[in-house]
Design a protein around this motif. Structure first.
Motif, PDB file in Angstrom:
ATOM      1  N   TYR A 188      18.504  -3.592 -34.398  1.00 13.03           N
ATOM      2  CA  TYR A 188      19.655  -3.351 -33.519  1.00 13.03           C
ATOM      3  C   TYR A 188      20.373  -2.069 -33.934  1.00 13.03           C
ATOM      4  CZ  TYR A 188      24.550  -3.866 -32.056  1.00 13.03           C
ATOM      5  OH  TYR A 188      25.817  -3.643 -31.580  1.00 13.03           O
ATOM      6  N   ALA A 189      20.653  -1.903 -35.224  1.00 12.81           N
ATOM      7  CA  ALA A 189      21.380  -0.727 -35.704  1.00 12.81           C
ATOM      8  C   ALA A 189      20.600   0.557 -35.465  1.00 12.81           C
ATOM      9  CB  ALA A 189      21.705  -0.885 -37.186  1.00 12.81           C
ATOM     10  N   ALA A 190      19.284   0.496 -35.551  1.00  8.31           N
ATOM     11  CA  ALA A 190      18.456   1.693 -35.409  1.00  8.31           C
ATOM     12  C   ALA A 190      18.377   2.196 -33.968  1.00  8.31           C
ATOM     13  CB  ALA A 190      17.058   1.405 -35.930  1.00  8.31           C
ATOM     14  N   ALA A 191      18.698   1.352 -33.009  1.00  7.68           N
ATOM     15  CA  ALA A 191      18.655   1.763 -31.600  1.00  7.68           C
ATOM     16  C   ALA A 191      19.806   2.724 -31.300  1.00  7.68           C
ATOM     17  CB  ALA A 191      18.731   0.539 -30.692  1.00  7.68           C
ATOM     18  N   GLU A 192      19.771   3.338 -30.117  1.00  5.85           N
ATOM     19  CA  GLU A 192      20.839   4.236 -29.703  1.00  5.85           C
ATOM     20  C   GLU A 192      21.904   3.438 -28.943  1.00  5.85           C
ATOM     21  OE1 GLU A 192      18.859   7.364 -27.535  1.00  5.85           O
ATOM     22  OE2 GLU A 192      18.661   8.554 -29.371  1.00  5.85           O
ATOM     23  N   HIS A 193      23.176   3.721 -29.286  1.00  6.91           N
ATOM     24  CA  HIS A 193      24.274   2.895 -28.777  1.00  6.91           C
ATOM     25  C   HIS A 193      25.297   3.706 -27.990  1.00  6.91           C
ATOM     26  CE1 HIS A 193      23.397  -0.739 -31.321  1.00  6.91           C
ATOM     27  NE2 HIS A 193      22.730   0.186 -32.006  1.00  6.91           N
ATOM     28  N   ILE A 194      25.911   3.018 -27.023  1.00 12.52           N
ATOM     29  CA  ILE A 194      27.062   3.539 -26.289  1.00 12.52           C
ATOM     30  C   ILE A 194      28.264   2.674 -26.661  1.00 12.52           C
ATOM     31  CG2 ILE A 194      28.052   4.067 -24.032  1.00 12.52           C
ATOM     32  CD1 ILE A 194      25.533   5.628 -24.520  1.00 12.52           C
ATOM     33  N   THR A 195      29.322   3.276 -27.172  1.00 15.65           N
ATOM     34  CA  THR A 195      30.534   2.513 -27.458  1.00 15.65           C
ATOM     35  C   THR A 195      31.454   2.539 -26.236  1.00 15.65           C
ATOM     36  OG1 THR A 195      31.762   4.401 -28.349  1.00 15.65           O
ATOM     37  CG2 THR A 195      30.437   3.115 -29.903  1.00 15.65           C
ATOM     38  N   THR A 216      23.944   1.273 -40.628  1.00 13.78           N
ATOM     39  CA  THR A 216      24.735   2.190 -39.808  1.00 13.78           C
ATOM     40  C   THR A 216      24.050   2.330 -38.460  1.00 13.78           C
ATOM     41  OG1 THR A 216      25.434   3.448 -41.755  1.00 13.78           O
ATOM     42  CG2 THR A 216      25.725   4.503 -39.598  1.00 13.78           C
ATOM     43  N   ARG A 217      24.768   2.103 -37.393  1.00 16.51           N
ATOM     44  CA  ARG A 217      24.126   2.222 -36.084  1.00 16.51           C
ATOM     45  C   ARG A 217      24.176   3.661 -35.580  1.00 16.51           C
ATOM     46  NH1 ARG A 217      28.091  -0.102 -31.300  1.00 16.51           N
ATOM     47  NH2 ARG A 217      30.066   0.618 -32.182  1.00 16.51           N
ATOM     48  N   HIS A 218      23.308   3.963 -34.644  1.00 11.39           N
ATOM     49  CA  HIS A 218      23.168   5.308 -34.101  1.00 11.39           C
ATOM     50  C   HIS A 218      23.921   5.392 -32.770  1.00 11.39           C
ATOM     51  CE1 HIS A 218      20.309   8.735 -32.616  1.00 11.39           C
ATOM     52  NE2 HIS A 218      21.524   9.162 -32.923  1.00 11.39           N
ATOM     53  N   VAL A 219      25.167   5.851 -32.822  1.00 10.21           N
ATOM     54  CA  VAL A 219      25.994   5.970 -31.624  1.00 10.21           C
ATOM     55  C   VAL A 219      25.801   7.362 -31.029  1.00 10.21           C
ATOM     56  CG1 VAL A 219      28.343   5.962 -30.713  1.00 10.21           C
ATOM     57  CG2 VAL A 219      27.696   4.331 -32.492  1.00 10.21           C
ATOM     58  N   VAL A 220      25.416   7.409 -29.756  1.00 11.22           N
ATOM     59  CA  VAL A 220      25.151   8.702 -29.107  1.00 11.22           C
ATOM     60  C   VAL A 220      26.258   9.127 -28.161  1.00 11.22           C
ATOM     61  CG1 VAL A 220      22.653   8.404 -29.309  1.00 11.22           C
ATOM     62  CG2 VAL A 220      23.831   7.624 -27.235  1.00 11.22           C
ATOM     63  N   ALA A 221      27.105   8.184 -27.730  1.00 13.84           N
ATOM     64  CA  ALA A 221      28.179   8.532 -26.793  1.00 13.84           C
ATOM     65  C   ALA A 221      29.181   7.399 -26.709  1.00 13.84           C
ATOM     66  CB  ALA A 221      27.608   8.815 -25.392  1.00 13.84           C
ATOM     67  N   PHE A 232      25.153   4.135 -18.160  1.00  9.01           N
ATOM     68  CA  PHE A 232      24.323   4.810 -19.161  1.00  9.01           C
ATOM     69  C   PHE A 232      23.165   3.910 -19.584  1.00  9.01           C
ATOM     70  CE2 PHE A 232      28.372   7.152 -20.000  1.00  9.01           C
ATOM     71  CZ  PHE A 232      27.894   8.432 -19.774  1.00  9.01           C
ATOM     72  N   VAL A 233      23.505   2.640 -19.819  1.00  7.93           N
ATOM     73  CA  VAL A 233      22.491   1.678 -20.260  1.00  7.93           C
ATOM     74  C   VAL A 233      21.412   1.502 -19.200  1.00  7.93           C
ATOM     75  CG1 VAL A 233      22.126  -0.765 -20.800  1.00  7.93           C
ATOM     76  CG2 VAL A 233      24.059   0.464 -21.817  1.00  7.93           C
TER      77      VAL A 233
END
Length: 299
Positions: A188-195, A216-221, A232-233
């Motif tokens: 889950y953390a390794a995926a790309e995330h939208i907050t 640590t998650r990967h937040v892109v936007a 976006f999703v």
């Protein structure tokens, strides 16, 4: 200095109507009587309040600045002088301003409006967007009810937790995490995330929970609303982590996939907040009851 509280009612009517004749009709007095009240208000404040512009009357900058304060003061005075007056919903005419989180408007707003229309057809609701900065709308009387995840810290603002929701993950159908291996916290953390943050924050309590696991998650936007995040999703391999109640619309309207969050996170609380001046206001009490029910059912 002797102050006549009747002038407060006259000033409120003049500022609301912008006309001596209309203000007189509203307070059931003659136009000459209202003109005399305006003269007394001008002498008391040292300001013209309303000035003639062609065939209309225009409020002065001072009048514009104190309009909301005058209205709030008048409501407080009425609450003190007539606290036990019976509330007749069939004749109630009032406009309530509600600053709610956008997802709460979508989820609970229709239910609230339907109940209001059934019980008090003369009542109107103004749903306004949350600001990107903290605003004193409740204290200034500009907002009647707030509903969001924040508990106000000031003692004059009442706050009641009306519901809470667990978090879930939203992804497009076919996202790598929607099939195959079990979704772990690491995957889950390794995926790309939208907050989701109206202030544009890229981190929140979810990142603190992941940090405790050494992740640590990967937040892109970041997106200002859940609805924006879902777009976006829908169009990319991104994840959005939102309260389960907000995810319902994503699954139903956009055909997105919803699955459990693979780590422990406290439920998201929803608080209903109002200024203490409305504690005993019968119309406000009635609206709070309806709002509390609508939000709890949505949660």
């Amino acid at each position: 200095m002797h102050l006549d509280l009747n002038l407060l009612s006259a000033l409120d009517a003049l500022l609301e109507e912008g006309s001596v004749a209309a203000a007189a009709e509203r307070l059931h007095v003659t136009a000459p009587a209202m003109s005399r009240s305006l003269g007394r208000i001008r002498r008391t404040t040292g300001d013209q309040i309303l000035v003639r512009t062609g065939r209309t009357m225009t409020p002065t900058p001072y009048a514009i600045a104190v309009r909301q304060q005058v209205h709030g003061l008048l409501q407080e005075v009425r609450g003190v002088l007539a606290p036990c007056r019976e509330l007749d919903l069939t004749t109630l005419e009032r406009t309530f301003t509600l600053r709610w989180h956008d997802s709460l408007v979508a989820l609970a707003g229709p239910t609230l409006l339907r109940a209001v229309r059934e019980q008090a057809p003369g009542v109107r609701l103004r749903f306004i967007a949350e600001s990107s900065i903290d605003t004193p709308g409740l204290r200034r009387g500009e907002v009647d009810l707030e509903a969001n995840a924040s508990r106000p810290a000031t003692p004059d603002i009442r706050a009641e937790k009306v519901t809470e929701a667990r978090h879930v993950v939203v992804a497009r159908p076919g996202h790598p995490l929607t099939h195959g291996e079990t979704v772990t916290a690491a995957r889950y953390a390794a995926a790309e995330h939208i907050t989701v943050s109206r202030r544009g924050r890229l981190e929140n309590t979810l990142d603190e929970a992941l940090a405790q696991l050494g992740l640590t998650r990967h937040v892109v936007a970041s997106a200002p609303t859940e609805a924006a995040a879902f777009t976006f999703v829908r169009d990319g391999d991104f994840l959005a982590t939102v309260p389960a109640s907000a995810a319902r619309s994503a699954a139903a309207d956009l055909g997105l996939t919803v699955f459990p969050l693979p780590l422990e996170l406290p439920p998201a609380a929803v608080f209903l907040s109002w200024h203490q001046r409305y504690d005993t206001d019968r119309a406000h009490l009635w609206l709070r009851d309806l709002a509390r029910t609508a939000l709890a059912d949505a949660g």
